[in-house]
Design a protein around this motif. Structure first.
Motif, PDB file in Angstrom:
ATOM      1  N   GLU A  16       0.832  -1.210   0.000  1.00  0.00           N
ATOM      2  CA  GLU A  16       0.000   0.000   0.000  1.00  0.00           C
ATOM      3  C   GLU A  16       0.860   1.252   0.000  1.00  0.00           C
ATOM      4  O   GLU A  16       0.558   2.224  -0.678  1.00  0.00           O
ATOM      5  N   ARG A  17       1.941   1.217   0.755  1.00  0.00           N
ATOM      6  CA  ARG A  17       2.830   2.375   0.817  1.00  0.00           C
ATOM      7  C   ARG A  17       3.476   2.633  -0.545  1.00  0.00           C
ATOM      8  O   ARG A  17       3.557   3.783  -0.983  1.00  0.00           O
ATOM      9  N   MET A  18       3.935   1.578  -1.225  1.00  0.00           N
ATOM     10  CA  MET A  18       4.548   1.763  -2.543  1.00  0.00           C
ATOM     11  C   MET A  18       3.519   2.273  -3.547  1.00  0.00           C
ATOM     12  O   MET A  18       3.824   3.126  -4.365  1.00  0.00           O
ATOM     13  N   ASP A  19       2.284   1.765  -3.488  1.00  0.00           N
ATOM     14  CA  ASP A  19       1.229   2.270  -4.362  1.00  0.00           C
ATOM     15  C   ASP A  19       1.018   3.758  -4.128  1.00  0.00           C
ATOM     16  O   ASP A  19       0.848   4.536  -5.067  1.00  0.00           O
ATOM     17  N   SER A  20       1.046   4.155  -2.871  1.00  0.00           N
ATOM     18  CA  SER A  20       0.862   5.546  -2.500  1.00  0.00           C
ATOM     19  C   SER A  20       2.013   6.410  -3.030  1.00  0.00           C
ATOM     20  O   SER A  20       1.802   7.521  -3.519  1.00  0.00           O
ATOM     21  N   VAL A  21       3.238   5.905  -2.943  1.00  0.00           N
ATOM     22  CA  VAL A  21       4.417   6.635  -3.427  1.00  0.00           C
ATOM     23  C   VAL A  21       4.370   6.749  -4.949  1.00  0.00           C
ATOM     24  O   VAL A  21       4.662   7.814  -5.503  1.00  0.00           O
ATOM     25  N   GLU A  22       3.999   5.678  -5.635  1.00  0.00           N
ATOM     26  CA  GLU A  22       3.879   5.718  -7.095  1.00  0.00           C
ATOM     27  C   GLU A  22       2.845   6.758  -7.525  1.00  0.00           C
ATOM     28  O   GLU A  22       3.067   7.530  -8.451  1.00  0.00           O
TER      29      GLU A  22
END
Length: 159
Positions: A16-22
């Motif tokens: 979820e964090r990587m999706d948010s960063v992307e």
């Protein structure tokens, strides 16, 4: 199975964090583009970094699989990374140049494609840029450095 160090988040929260960063990266790029706050190309980025490094808020080094074997490009990346670290400029490696080109509308006015191997985001001339998405990217970079990941990698998803 998740292959991360003990300190790193693992599982759904990390995804979820990587999706948010992307998503934040895409938001920053799409907001910066119409303001003229994007510099593309290794040579152009080096010139901009030399002239006004304090105005640069983010540096992206983009590659595709075939670029990994380009020794000259990797040397340029190493020099740009060192300069950015020395000048406290947040830096990311970005995979999926095709998606990056879509986000940045990757064609120069004459119809020729841009060199997207290095992309700088700068402050608008009129003011310091306060963007929640940029803040999220800055926090991610800071957190990554705390985990000894000095140049975190973002995999831009296909649309």
């Amino acid at each position: 199975m998740c292959n991360m160090t003990f300190e790193e988040p693992c599982g759904d929260n990390a995804t979820e964090r990587m999706d948010s960063v992307e998503k934040a990266l895409e938001e920053v790029l799409t907001a910066a583009l119409p303001q003229g706050c994007i510099t593309v190309g290794v040579y152009e980025a080096a010139k901009s970094l030399n002239v006004d490094p304090d105005n640069v808020v983010l540096c992206l080094l983009a590659t595709d699989e075939e670029d990994v074997k380009d020794v000259a490009l990797q040397i340029h990346f190493t020099l740009i990374q060192a300069f950015c670290c020395e000048n406290d400029i947040n830096i990311f490696r970005v995979n999926n140049m095709r998606r990056l080109a879509e986000i940045l509308e990757g064609v120069k006015p004459g119809g020729e494609s841009m060199d997207l191997h290095c992309v700088l985001v700068t402050n608008p001339q009129s003011s310091t840029w306060k963007d929640p998405a940029l803040g999220k990217l800055n926090r991610f970079c800071r957190d990554s450095r705390g985990l000894d990941q000095w140049v975190p990698v973002i995999n831009l998803p296909e649309r």
